[in-house]
Scaffold this active site. Sequence first.
Site, mmCIF file in Angstrom:
data_model
loop_
_atom_site.group_PDB
_atom_site.id
_atom_site.type_symbol
_atom_site.label_atom_id
_atom_site.label_comp_id
_atom_site.label_asym_id
_atom_site.label_seq_id
_atom_site.Cartn_x
_atom_site.Cartn_y
_atom_site.Cartn_z
ATOM 1 N N GLU A 195 6.406 -0.750 -7.672
ATOM 2 C CA GLU A 195 6.625 -1.656 -6.547
ATOM 3 C C GLU A 195 7.947 -2.414 -6.643
ATOM 4 O O GLU A 195 8.319 -2.908 -7.716
ATOM 5 C CB GLU A 195 5.488 -2.675 -6.465
ATOM 6 C CG GLU A 195 4.117 -2.062 -6.197
ATOM 7 C CD GLU A 195 4.048 -1.369 -4.854
ATOM 8 O OE1 GLU A 195 4.695 -1.858 -3.898
ATOM 9 O OE2 GLU A 195 3.361 -0.329 -4.760
ATOM 10 N N THR A 231 4.619 5.036 -6.360
ATOM 11 C CA THR A 231 5.815 4.677 -7.110
ATOM 12 C C THR A 231 5.751 3.195 -7.475
ATOM 13 O O THR A 231 5.038 2.420 -6.833
ATOM 14 C CB THR A 231 7.099 4.953 -6.308
ATOM 15 O OG1 THR A 231 7.068 4.207 -5.088
ATOM 16 C CG2 THR A 231 7.231 6.444 -5.989
ATOM 17 N N ARG A 274 -0.905 2.266 8.147
ATOM 18 C CA ARG A 274 0.237 3.134 7.869
ATOM 19 C C ARG A 274 -0.131 4.600 8.094
ATOM 20 O O ARG A 274 -1.256 5.018 7.804
ATOM 21 C CB ARG A 274 0.722 2.941 6.429
ATOM 22 C CG ARG A 274 1.209 1.542 6.127
ATOM 23 C CD ARG A 274 1.592 1.368 4.668
ATOM 24 N NE ARG A 274 0.468 1.591 3.771
ATOM 25 C CZ ARG A 274 0.509 1.401 2.452
ATOM 26 N NH1 ARG A 274 1.637 0.992 1.883
ATOM 27 N NH2 ARG A 274 -0.563 1.613 1.713
ATOM 28 N N ARG A 299 3.425 6.216 4.721
ATOM 29 C CA ARG A 299 3.137 6.169 3.285
ATOM 30 C C ARG A 299 2.970 7.604 2.802
ATOM 31 O O ARG A 299 2.185 8.363 3.352
ATOM 32 C CB ARG A 299 1.849 5.368 3.044
ATOM 33 C CG ARG A 299 1.393 5.292 1.583
ATOM 34 C CD ARG A 299 2.383 4.493 0.756
ATOM 35 N NE ARG A 299 1.795 4.021 -0.492
ATOM 36 C CZ ARG A 299 1.619 4.762 -1.591
ATOM 37 N NH1 ARG A 299 1.980 6.032 -1.586
ATOM 38 N NH2 ARG A 299 1.090 4.236 -2.667
#
Length: 249
Positions: A61, A59, A105, A53
């Site tokens: 989705e 940004t 992430r 990430r």
Amino acid sequence: MRLFIILFSALYISLYISYAGAACPAVTWQETVTLKKINDGDTVTLSDGRLVRFIGINTPEINHRERHKSEPFAIDAKILLEKYINKGDKLHLVFDKQRQDKYGRLLAYVYSKTGRNLALLQLQAGLAEQWVVAGNDRFWSCFQGAENQARAAKKGIWSSFTPLSATDLKKSDQGYLYVTGKISNISEDSKNILLTLDNHLMVKIKRDRLPLFAGINFSRQQSLLLRGRLTLFKGKPYLALYHPVQILH
């Protein structure tokens, strides 16, 4: 309050100008990896299966099941990445204070094989909003400069940008929002600096966060454009400022 004003007396406009013209500093790669897939405008999958990430941006989705229902400019953000990186490319990673989010992430500033900062490209194109999470703010000032310029030019997500007015906030206006208004009152208690916008919206800055806001002067009748998570406190709209990235002007 007098002490607060003395400590933070530099004009905000000078701060804004310095950030707007700031360039992201040169960095040394901390890890070089191989790209497997572009998931969306701010997330990629590596050949070893790790999900990365991008630090510093968010940004729109993509709805991967029904792409036509994706948020505006979500597909554009992914297409922008596809112009600079492809499956099998080497990517360079740079880390910040926290390397992993609650979803597992990997958090990183991601650079193309030619050294392009991919998050910065999204901000410059107006396809991302700046976001500081978990104290990861190594490049926040240069990122803010790119975002400010894209917003001024009404690029991408900023093309129809209209913030909420503090005077018009309703109980249903909750979540991560942009709000504009004038400071009608400034007060403080033992733990916080408290700003009231248009006699309606309470904005709080915790004292332990004040060093981050050094150089910013708040004064009555000053216009602010803020972003953050709007909630209700005792039936009134409330917004906490944890980082100057939340102050757009």
